[in-house]
Design an enzyme around this catalytic site. Structure first.
Site, short mmCIF file in Angstrom:
data_model
loop_
_atom_site.label_atom_id
_atom_site.label_comp_id
_atom_site.label_asym_id
_atom_site.label_seq_id
_atom_site.Cartn_x
_atom_site.Cartn_y
_atom_site.Cartn_z
N SER A 109 5.23 43.36 23.81
CA SER A 109 6.70 43.47 22.65
C SER A 109 7.56 45.39 22.79
CB SER A 109 6.34 42.59 22.19
OG SER A 109 8.17 42.63 22.00
N ASP A 215 13.41 33.26 26.37
CA ASP A 215 12.90 34.77 25.74
C ASP A 215 13.95 34.61 24.75
OD1 ASP A 215 12.39 36.39 24.09
OD2 ASP A 215 10.99 37.24 25.93
N HIS A 245 9.49 33.98 24.20
CA HIS A 245 8.95 35.91 23.61
C HIS A 245 7.26 35.72 23.80
CE1 HIS A 245 8.78 39.54 22.63
NE2 HIS A 245 8.47 39.46 21.80
#
Length: 274
Positions: A109, A215, A245
């Site tokens: 991320s 996601d 995610h």
């Protein structure tokens, strides 16, 4: 697997981290530098470290400034260049411990954003790079938040993390996870880092992009545009239908971690395995 705490003076105070390894088996086959995402901390990656240690790795990670157990105002990042330099100190510590083995960088991320820029700056010294649901190209959530006169007090929705409800429950209950408002300066720093990555061009070292197709937090389509400018001659990618995610915490996490290990094995030749 043994877990030991490490710390050093970072750009904005004391940085706290972890090292996971099986020292009884001797020198590792490779070292992994693990870079966590926004609002979380390295302790959430114990199971990832266990899989990698089981494959012969020693794994190092830090809590970024303002995250987890490290010092700093919560989730405030003024410059990702300075965060990357903290990660570089961690890599130097790992290389001091294990000077003869290759180094792999894994970022998730916001940590994928950090890892991408890190690879552009110091990729020549890395054996492989893995980006998990990285913030690349454009992050529309940041654009929307910055467009507001005042950042709304809307924390990350835990249901967007994984199809496994236990993941969201653990996230909400974790006292080291930030559950408050985004900081405007951090969002601006993310946008600045995205521009720097786009301007710097491709990474020619072995690099793998992995992403969940469902996601909602960092949509695959937004990252795809950034990946197009980052991917070099040794790039590969894979997406997972239905995955959200946090693919390392998804219901198919074993598949994801197997893909990571397979990529490392294909691209990193350790002295012991040689």
């Amino acid at each position: 697997m043994e877990s030991t705490e490490l710390s050093f003076e970072g750009h904005a105070g004391k940085v706290v981290g972890r090292r996971w390894a099986d020292d009884a088996r001797g020198e590792p086959d490779y070292v992994v530098i693990l870079v966590h995402g926004y609002g979380e901390h390295s302790g959430r990656y114990e199971h990832v470290a266990a899989r990698l240690v089981g494959d012969g790795a020693a794994v190092y990670a830090i809590d970024h400034v303002g995250h987890g157990q490290s010092e700093g105002e919560p989730v405030l990042i003024d410059s990702f260049q300075e965060v990357e330099e903290d990660v570089h100190v961690l890599e130097s510590l790992a290389r001091t411990d294990h000077p003869t083995v290759p180094v792999v960088l894994i970022g998730h991320s916001m940590g994928g954003l950090i890892a991408a820029r890190y690879a552009q700056r110091w990729g020549d010294g890395l054996g492989a790079i893995v980006l998990s649901a990285p913030v690349l190209g454009q992050w529309r959530a940041a654009d929307a938040l910055l467009a507001a006169d005042e950042i709304p007090d809307v924390p990350i929705d835990p249901s967007t993390l994984s199809r496994d409800p236990a993941v969201g429950e653990a996230y909400v209950a974790d006292p080291l996870v930030w559950h408050g408002t985004f900081k405007r300066r951090t969002l601006e720093a993310i946008q600045e880092a995205l521009r720097m990555i786009a301007a710097a061009g491709p990474v020619d070292d072995p690099i793998l992009w992995l992403h969940g197709e469902a996601d909602e937090l960092v949509p695959l389509a937004d990252t795809k545009a950034g990946w197009a400018s980052l991917a070099g001659r040794h790039a590969s990618a894979k997406s997972y239908p239905g995955a959200r995610h946090e693919i390392f915490n998804e219901t198919n996490q074993d598949e994801v971690l197997d893909d990571v290990v397979e990529f490392i094995r294909a691209n990193v030749r350790s002295p012991r395995r040689a």
